[in-house]
Design a protein around this motif. Structure first.
Motif, short mmCIF file in Angstrom:
data_model
loop_
_atom_site.label_atom_id
_atom_site.label_comp_id
_atom_site.label_asym_id
_atom_site.label_seq_id
_atom_site.Cartn_x
_atom_site.Cartn_y
_atom_site.Cartn_z
N LYS A 100 -9.06 1.96 -4.65
CA LYS A 100 -9.89 2.58 -3.62
C LYS A 100 -10.67 3.78 -4.14
O LYS A 100 -10.38 4.31 -5.21
CB LYS A 100 -9.01 3.00 -2.45
CG LYS A 100 -8.45 1.83 -1.68
CD LYS A 100 -7.65 2.25 -0.47
CE LYS A 100 -6.29 2.76 -0.81
NZ LYS A 100 -5.39 2.80 0.36
N HIS A 108 -4.96 4.12 -4.09
CA HIS A 108 -6.06 5.04 -4.35
C HIS A 108 -5.81 5.61 -5.75
O HIS A 108 -4.81 5.27 -6.40
CB HIS A 108 -6.20 6.11 -3.27
CG HIS A 108 -4.99 6.94 -2.95
ND1 HIS A 108 -4.26 7.58 -3.92
CD2 HIS A 108 -4.38 7.22 -1.78
CE1 HIS A 108 -3.27 8.24 -3.36
NE2 HIS A 108 -3.29 8.02 -2.05
N ASP A 116 0.86 -1.19 0.00
CA ASP A 116 0.00 0.00 0.00
C ASP A 116 0.89 1.24 0.00
O ASP A 116 2.07 1.18 0.36
CB ASP A 116 -0.91 -0.02 1.25
CG ASP A 116 -1.88 1.16 1.31
OD1 ASP A 116 -2.45 1.52 0.25
OD2 ASP A 116 -2.07 1.72 2.41
N ALA A 117 0.30 2.34 -0.40
CA ALA A 117 0.91 3.68 -0.23
C ALA A 117 2.36 3.74 -0.73
O ALA A 117 2.62 3.48 -1.91
CB ALA A 117 0.77 4.13 1.22
N GLY A 126 -7.36 4.52 4.89
CA GLY A 126 -6.69 3.59 3.98
C GLY A 126 -5.72 2.67 4.72
O GLY A 126 -5.59 1.48 4.40
N ASP A 127 -5.06 3.22 5.73
CA ASP A 127 -4.15 2.42 6.55
C ASP A 127 -4.94 1.35 7.30
O ASP A 127 -4.49 0.21 7.46
CB ASP A 127 -3.41 3.31 7.56
CG ASP A 127 -2.75 4.52 6.88
OD1 ASP A 127 -2.36 4.40 5.70
OD2 ASP A 127 -2.66 5.58 7.52
N GLU A 171 -2.37 7.08 -6.48
CA GLU A 171 -1.30 6.07 -6.51
C GLU A 171 -1.39 5.23 -7.78
O GLU A 171 -0.37 4.92 -8.42
CB GLU A 171 -1.38 5.20 -5.26
CG GLU A 171 -0.92 5.96 -4.01
CD GLU A 171 -1.45 5.40 -2.69
OE1 GLU A 171 -0.97 5.86 -1.64
OE2 GLU A 171 -2.36 4.53 -2.70
MG MG Z 1 -3.38 5.44 1.73
#
Ligand code: MG
Ligand code: APR
Length: 277
Positions: A187, A150, A126-127, A215-216, A153
């Protein structure tokens, strides 16, 4: 535009995916989640992901960082490890999350490379991990890895901007999957999930989730489901479903949609799970 039907996970199907409860359960049987997230700059991301993984049933959760930014004393529910002293290879885990607040740097890149090399199957990126993979050309990832971008990203990985991604989200996730591999979860309002076969959309959730840190929390939920043995696709589907359902419940409890926080998502999970089961 694609005309193939988009599938939706319903409550009855979500129920069947929920980790089973048994009298014989012990913390080892509920799965160990390793959270490689957070940093001095973004310490909160790791705490949110870890707490979410615990509420999603993981028996053990360990946050590991290169320069530990969080206090174990203030976070007694999960373990905290220092990657300077204990490399990730020495930590027991059934699934691993890499990314939220972990840093866009060589260390993050090397961890992802090592996980690939060691053929670790249960990985959630993620991220920061997604941006690092794009920068360092680490895509595609193995089929059973989960990627949770998202729109911005996803756009970064595809070399386009987030409004281009959102103008045709289904085309974007197909393109994203072709580039990145794994199970992709795009997302946003109407989250999409694609593993190369059918495109799924998630029908739960609302704009109460438009708050930093949610999101985390999603990443932690999905990591816990992977640790408990769900396939990557099932973990992504159920994770998105229950995450969104916390926002629906928030609304049902007559709470205003502008007030929900990422910690509220975590706090609502137990009731969401109870109602589904
Ligand atoms: Mg995030
Ligand atoms: N409707 C439904 N769901 C929504 C909506 C909405 N209108 N808005 C947000 N969500 C959900 C998304 O689907 C996702 O699950 O909330 C979550 C938001 O996740 P992220 O966008 O990853 O936000 P978050 O990680 O919490 O933001 C913190 O992390 O990725 C970085 O750049 C990002 O600085 C940001 C930081």
């Amino acid at each position: 535009k694609s005309t193939a039907p988009v599938l939706i996970l319903k409550k009855a199907a979500a129920r069947k995916l929920l980790p089973v409860i048994s009298e014989q359960d012990h913390k080892g049987s509920r799965g160990r989640s390793l959270i490689l997230a957070g940093s001095a700059q973004f310490p909160g991301a790791a705490v949110l992901a870890a707490k979410a993984a615990l509420r999603m049933g993981s028996g053990y959760v360990c946050v590991a960082q290169k320069n530990v930014s969080i206090s174990s004393l203030e976070n007694p529910d999960f373990l905290v490890a220092d990657l300077n002293k204990t490399p990730w290879q020495e930590i027991q885990f059934n699934s691993v999350l890499v990314g939220p607040g972990f840093g866009i740097n060589d260390f993050t890149a090397s961890v992802i490379q090592q996980l690939k090399q060691a053929q670790v199957e249960n990985v959630v990126l993620d991220a920061d991990a997604l941006r690092v993979c794009a920068d360092e050309k680490l895509f595609p990832v193995p089929d059973q890895w989960i990627l949770t971008p998202h729109a911005a990203e996803m756009g970064y990985c595809l070399g386009i901007n987030s409004s281009d991604v959102n103008s045709d989200r289904e085309a974007s996730i197909r393109e994203g999957h072709a580039l990145m591999g794994g199970v992709v979860l795009l997302k946003g309002h109407r989250t999409l999930i694609f593993s190369g076969k059918d495109v799924y959309t998630n029908a739960t959730g609302n704009s109460a989730l438009a708050k930093s840190g949610t999101g985390d929390v999603l990443a932690g939920i999905i990591t816990a489901l992977r640790a408990q043995g769900l396939s990557a696709l099932k973990a992504a589907l159920l994770g998105a479903y229950v995450h969104g359902a916390t926002a629906n419940l928030w609304k049902a409890h007559k709470k205003d949609l502008i007030s929900m926080t990422a910690s509220d998502v975590i706090d609502y999970l137990p009731e969401v799970l109870f109602r589904i089961r």
